[in-house]
Design a protein around this motif. Structure first.
Motif, PDB file in Angstrom:
ATOM      1  N   ASN A 181     -11.597  13.600   1.829  1.00 54.21           N
ATOM      2  CA  ASN A 181     -11.557  15.097   1.921  1.00 54.21           C
ATOM      3  C   ASN A 181     -12.929  15.475   2.612  1.00 54.21           C
ATOM      4  OD1 ASN A 181      -8.827  16.245   1.545  1.00 54.21           O
ATOM      5  ND2 ASN A 181      -9.322  15.916  -0.628  1.00 54.21           N
ATOM      6  N   ASN A 182     -14.141  14.522   2.149  1.00 57.29           N
ATOM      7  CA  ASN A 182     -15.183  15.110   3.145  1.00 57.29           C
ATOM      8  C   ASN A 182     -15.180  14.419   4.175  1.00 57.29           C
ATOM      9  OD1 ASN A 182     -16.270  16.581   0.759  1.00 57.29           O
ATOM     10  ND2 ASN A 182     -17.075  14.695  -0.370  1.00 57.29           N
ATOM     11  N   LYS A 183     -14.822  13.186   4.579  1.00 52.69           N
ATOM     12  CA  LYS A 183     -14.854  12.498   5.612  1.00 52.69           C
ATOM     13  C   LYS A 183     -13.826  11.317   5.741  1.00 52.69           C
ATOM     14  CE  LYS A 183     -17.621   9.413   8.505  1.00 52.69           C
ATOM     15  NZ  LYS A 183     -18.992   8.574   8.690  1.00 52.69           N
ATOM     16  N   LEU A 184     -12.912  11.547   6.770  1.00 58.90           N
ATOM     17  CA  LEU A 184     -12.004  10.684   7.016  1.00 58.90           C
ATOM     18  C   LEU A 184     -12.404   9.312   7.394  1.00 58.90           C
ATOM     19  CD1 LEU A 184      -8.644  10.805   7.034  1.00 58.90           C
ATOM     20  CD2 LEU A 184      -8.854  11.080   9.631  1.00 58.90           C
ATOM     21  N   ASP A 185     -11.887   8.321   6.653  1.00 56.69           N
ATOM     22  CA  ASP A 185     -12.663   7.048   6.885  1.00 56.69           C
ATOM     23  C   ASP A 185     -11.039   5.937   7.027  1.00 56.69           C
ATOM     24  OD1 ASP A 185     -13.427   4.290   5.135  1.00 56.69           O
ATOM     25  OD2 ASP A 185     -14.654   4.773   6.726  1.00 56.69           O
ATOM     26  N   GLN A 186     -11.057   5.184   7.906  1.00 56.58           N
ATOM     27  CA  GLN A 186     -10.060   4.319   8.029  1.00 56.58           C
ATOM     28  C   GLN A 186      -9.873   3.315   6.966  1.00 56.58           C
ATOM     29  OE1 GLN A 186     -10.388   1.639  11.556  1.00 56.58           O
ATOM     30  NE2 GLN A 186      -8.901   0.445  10.973  1.00 56.58           N
ATOM     31  N   THR A 187     -10.896   2.589   6.374  1.00 57.10           N
ATOM     32  CA  THR A 187     -10.651   1.908   5.195  1.00 57.10           C
ATOM     33  C   THR A 187     -10.096   2.577   3.903  1.00 57.10           C
ATOM     34  OG1 THR A 187     -12.525   0.433   6.062  1.00 57.10           O
ATOM     35  CG2 THR A 187     -12.226   0.014   3.623  1.00 57.10           C
ATOM     36  N   ASN A 188     -10.921   3.532   3.637  1.00 52.76           N
ATOM     37  CA  ASN A 188     -10.520   4.201   2.320  1.00 52.76           C
ATOM     38  C   ASN A 188      -8.931   4.756   2.415  1.00 52.76           C
ATOM     39  OD1 ASN A 188     -12.902   3.828   1.069  1.00 52.76           O
ATOM     40  ND2 ASN A 188     -14.011   5.611   1.848  1.00 52.76           N
ATOM     41  N   LEU A 189      -8.654   5.256   3.727  1.00 51.80           N
ATOM     42  CA  LEU A 189      -7.153   5.850   3.774  1.00 51.80           C
ATOM     43  C   LEU A 189      -6.262   4.700   3.797  1.00 51.80           C
ATOM     44  CD1 LEU A 189      -5.937   8.535   4.334  1.00 51.80           C
ATOM     45  CD2 LEU A 189      -5.939   8.064   6.849  1.00 51.80           C
ATOM     46  N   GLU A 190      -6.384   3.580   4.213  1.00 47.59           N
ATOM     47  CA  GLU A 190      -5.693   2.437   3.616  1.00 47.59           C
ATOM     48  C   GLU A 190      -5.681   2.006   2.290  1.00 47.59           C
ATOM     49  OE1 GLU A 190      -7.162  -1.144   6.355  1.00 47.59           O
ATOM     50  OE2 GLU A 190      -6.378  -0.258   7.825  1.00 47.59           O
ATOM     51  N   ARG A 191      -6.756   2.128   1.637  1.00 51.82           N
ATOM     52  CA  ARG A 191      -6.784   2.100   0.417  1.00 51.82           C
ATOM     53  C   ARG A 191      -5.953   2.954  -0.510  1.00 51.82           C
ATOM     54  NH1 ARG A 191     -13.112   0.696  -0.681  1.00 51.82           N
ATOM     55  NH2 ARG A 191     -13.124  -1.539  -0.142  1.00 51.82           N
ATOM     56  N   ALA A 192      -6.090   4.271  -0.193  1.00 53.68           N
ATOM     57  CA  ALA A 192      -5.349   5.227  -0.582  1.00 53.68           C
ATOM     58  C   ALA A 192      -3.873   5.240  -0.576  1.00 53.68           C
ATOM     59  CB  ALA A 192      -5.704   6.614  -0.080  1.00 53.68           C
ATOM     60  N   LEU A 193      -3.329   4.648   0.516  1.00 51.79           N
ATOM     61  CA  LEU A 193      -2.034   4.603   0.752  1.00 51.79           C
ATOM     62  C   LEU A 193      -1.579   3.268   0.137  1.00 51.79           C
ATOM     63  CD1 LEU A 193      -1.950   4.663   4.865  1.00 51.79           C
ATOM     64  CD2 LEU A 193      -0.840   6.187   3.085  1.00 51.79           C
ATOM     65  N   PHE A 194      -2.264   2.061   0.160  1.00 49.17           N
ATOM     66  CA  PHE A 194      -2.059   0.989  -0.886  1.00 49.17           C
ATOM     67  C   PHE A 194      -1.748   1.364  -2.519  1.00 49.17           C
ATOM     68  CE2 PHE A 194      -3.415  -2.390  -3.801  1.00 49.17           C
ATOM     69  CZ  PHE A 194      -2.326  -3.264  -3.485  1.00 49.17           C
ATOM     70  N   LEU A 195      -2.874   2.183  -2.781  1.00 51.90           N
ATOM     71  CA  LEU A 195      -2.761   2.631  -4.222  1.00 51.90           C
ATOM     72  C   LEU A 195      -1.706   3.320  -4.423  1.00 51.90           C
ATOM     73  CD1 LEU A 195      -6.497   3.584  -4.917  1.00 51.90           C
ATOM     74  CD2 LEU A 195      -5.410   1.832  -5.518  1.00 51.90           C
ATOM     75  N   LYS A 196      -1.210   4.259  -3.628  1.00 53.47           N
ATOM     76  CA  LYS A 196       0.165   4.919  -3.956  1.00 53.47           C
ATOM     77  C   LYS A 196       1.275   4.061  -3.988  1.00 53.47           C
ATOM     78  CE  LYS A 196       2.590   8.813  -2.003  1.00 53.47           C
ATOM     79  NZ  LYS A 196       4.166   8.302  -1.688  1.00 53.47           N
ATOM     80  N   LYS A 197       1.408   3.166  -3.153  1.00 56.15           N
ATOM     81  CA  LYS A 197       2.319   2.253  -3.413  1.00 56.15           C
ATOM     82  C   LYS A 197       2.322   1.200  -4.468  1.00 56.15           C
ATOM     83  CE  LYS A 197       4.559  -1.263  -0.094  1.00 56.15           C
ATOM     84  NZ  LYS A 197       5.908  -0.533  -0.127  1.00 56.15           N
ATOM     85  N   LEU A 198       1.055   0.981  -5.164  1.00 58.34           N
ATOM     86  CA  LEU A 198       0.842   0.235  -6.027  1.00 58.34           C
ATOM     87  C   LEU A 198       1.325   1.087  -7.146  1.00 58.34           C
ATOM     88  CD1 LEU A 198      -0.416  -2.358  -7.554  1.00 58.34           C
ATOM     89  CD2 LEU A 198      -2.479  -1.303  -7.390  1.00 58.34           C
ATOM     90  N   LYS A 199       1.104   2.270  -7.525  1.00 55.90           N
ATOM     91  CA  LYS A 199       1.301   2.966  -8.407  1.00 55.90           C
ATOM     92  C   LYS A 199       2.817   3.283  -8.663  1.00 55.90           C
ATOM     93  CE  LYS A 199       0.323   7.549  -8.478  1.00 55.90           C
ATOM     94  NZ  LYS A 199      -0.296   9.010  -8.543  1.00 55.90           N
ATOM     95  N   GLU A 200       3.361   3.482  -7.367  1.00 53.33           N
ATOM     96  CA  GLU A 200       5.035   3.452  -7.393  1.00 53.33           C
ATOM     97  C   GLU A 200       5.624   2.318  -8.047  1.00 53.33           C
ATOM     98  OE1 GLU A 200       5.687   4.582  -3.635  1.00 53.33           O
ATOM     99  OE2 GLU A 200       5.434   6.758  -3.955  1.00 53.33           O
ATOM    100  N   GLY A 201       4.911   1.244  -7.547  1.00 61.33           N
ATOM    101  CA  GLY A 201       5.605  -0.279  -8.028  1.00 61.33           C
ATOM    102  C   GLY A 201       5.271  -0.408  -9.420  1.00 61.33           C
ATOM    103  N   ILE A 202       4.142   0.008  -9.996  1.00 67.16           N
ATOM    104  CA  ILE A 202       3.830   0.045 -11.569  1.00 67.16           C
ATOM    105  C   ILE A 202       4.829   0.655 -12.111  1.00 67.16           C
ATOM    106  CG2 ILE A 202       2.073   0.225 -13.294  1.00 67.16           C
ATOM    107  CD1 ILE A 202       0.106  -0.294 -11.413  1.00 67.16           C
TER     108      ILE A 202
END
Length: 286
Positions: A181-202
């Motif tokens: 929310n402070n700065k859009l970053d490619q790597t961190n956005l990929e991590r956020a998307l992965f974490l959402k998928k991981l949380k749903e998987g768990i």
């Protein structure tokens, strides 16, 4: 900088110089607005969004707001920060009202926003969501054992680690939300998307193995808003049927001689309510 962007910059400088010599800045304003519009749509398309509906005169800032709302619901992250959003809204409304004419200060602001958007790093949403190499330099390096190579080498029961993993995922999610929310970053956005998928998987896997398949794009629910509208419609219609049923029940008690007819209508209304409840549960599970 890409070759296309380099050519755009050269032509833009030439146009600015020509406008200075003629004193007619409308051309640079119109060109700048087209570049801004194209860049915003390019960002949205890379994020998997639909194209802007120009045939129905969809406003640029409304399109940006749709992108922001979808990613707020999915990741609690806004793609276009308030500064950029408000600038585009102000510029677009004045641009449309004046039919392409803008004061010099607004033209400078338009070009400033365009170059800010060019710095946006949009992730590859078709990147594999296996988790390989996501956490070497993060607080979630403990999750590297979920990668395919680690799973081949380790035959451990990960179920006992689920509460700890889920806690770590949520902590990292909050940290990434603040950062993005402070700065859009490619790597961190990929991590956020992965974490959402991981949380749903768990949460969905129960006692079975945690499934990490597909691509990052699968983590984004692009149909969320229509689904919410449908669910609210079903709730509203069910309440209306319940209200009608109560009124019919009162009428049946007051006028017993028509109770046979009213009872059939009452049965239909309450049958509709049951069907709507089942449909609502089905949509909620989806």
């Amino acid at each position: 900088m890409t070759e296309v962007e380099r050519n755009v910059d050269i032509k833009l400088k030439m146009l600015i110089q020509a406008c200075k010599e003629t004193g007619n800045f409308k051309k640079i304003t119109v060109t700048g607005f087209i570049l801004l519009s194209n860049k915003i749509q390019e960002i949205a398309l890379k994020l998997g969004m639909r194209p802007r509906n120009e045939a129905k005169d969809e406003l640029l800032f409304d399109y940006m707001n749709m992108v922001n709302e979808l990613f707020k619901k999915n990741l609690k992250v806004q793609i276009f920060n308030p500064d950029i959003f408000e600038s585009v809204k102000k510029i677009e409304l004045l641009f449309l009202r004046n039919r392409g004419d803008l004061p010099k200060t607004y033209t400078r602001e338009l070009l400033r926003v365009y170059y800010l958007l060019r710095k946006f790093e949009i992730p590859n949403l078709y990147k594999s969501a296996t988790g390989e190499g996501y956490f070497e330099d993060s607080n979630l390096n403990m999750l590297n054992f979920l990668s395919p190579n680690a799973r081949k080498n380790k035959n451990k029961n990960t179920s006992k680690f689920r509460p700890l993993i889920l806690q770590k995922v949520r902590e990292q999610e909050r940290a990434l939300q603040n950062t993005l929310n402070n700065k859009l970053d490619q790597t961190n956005l990929e991590r956020a998307l992965f974490l959402k998928k991981l949380k749903e998987g768990i949460t969905k896997s129960g006692n079975s193995k945690i499934s990490l398949r597909g691509v990052l794009k699968d983590s984004v629910d692009y149909n969320q808003s229509p689904s919410i509208f449908i669910k609210y419609f079903m709730i509203g219609f069910a309440l209306l049927c319940a209200l009608c049923g109560i009124m019919i029940l009162i009428e049946a008690l007051q006028f017993p001689f028509i109770s046979d007819v009213l009872s059939q209508t009452l049965f239909i209304f309450f049958g509709v309510i049951v069907v709507l409840i089942l449909l609502y549960r089905m949509f909620t599970k989806r």
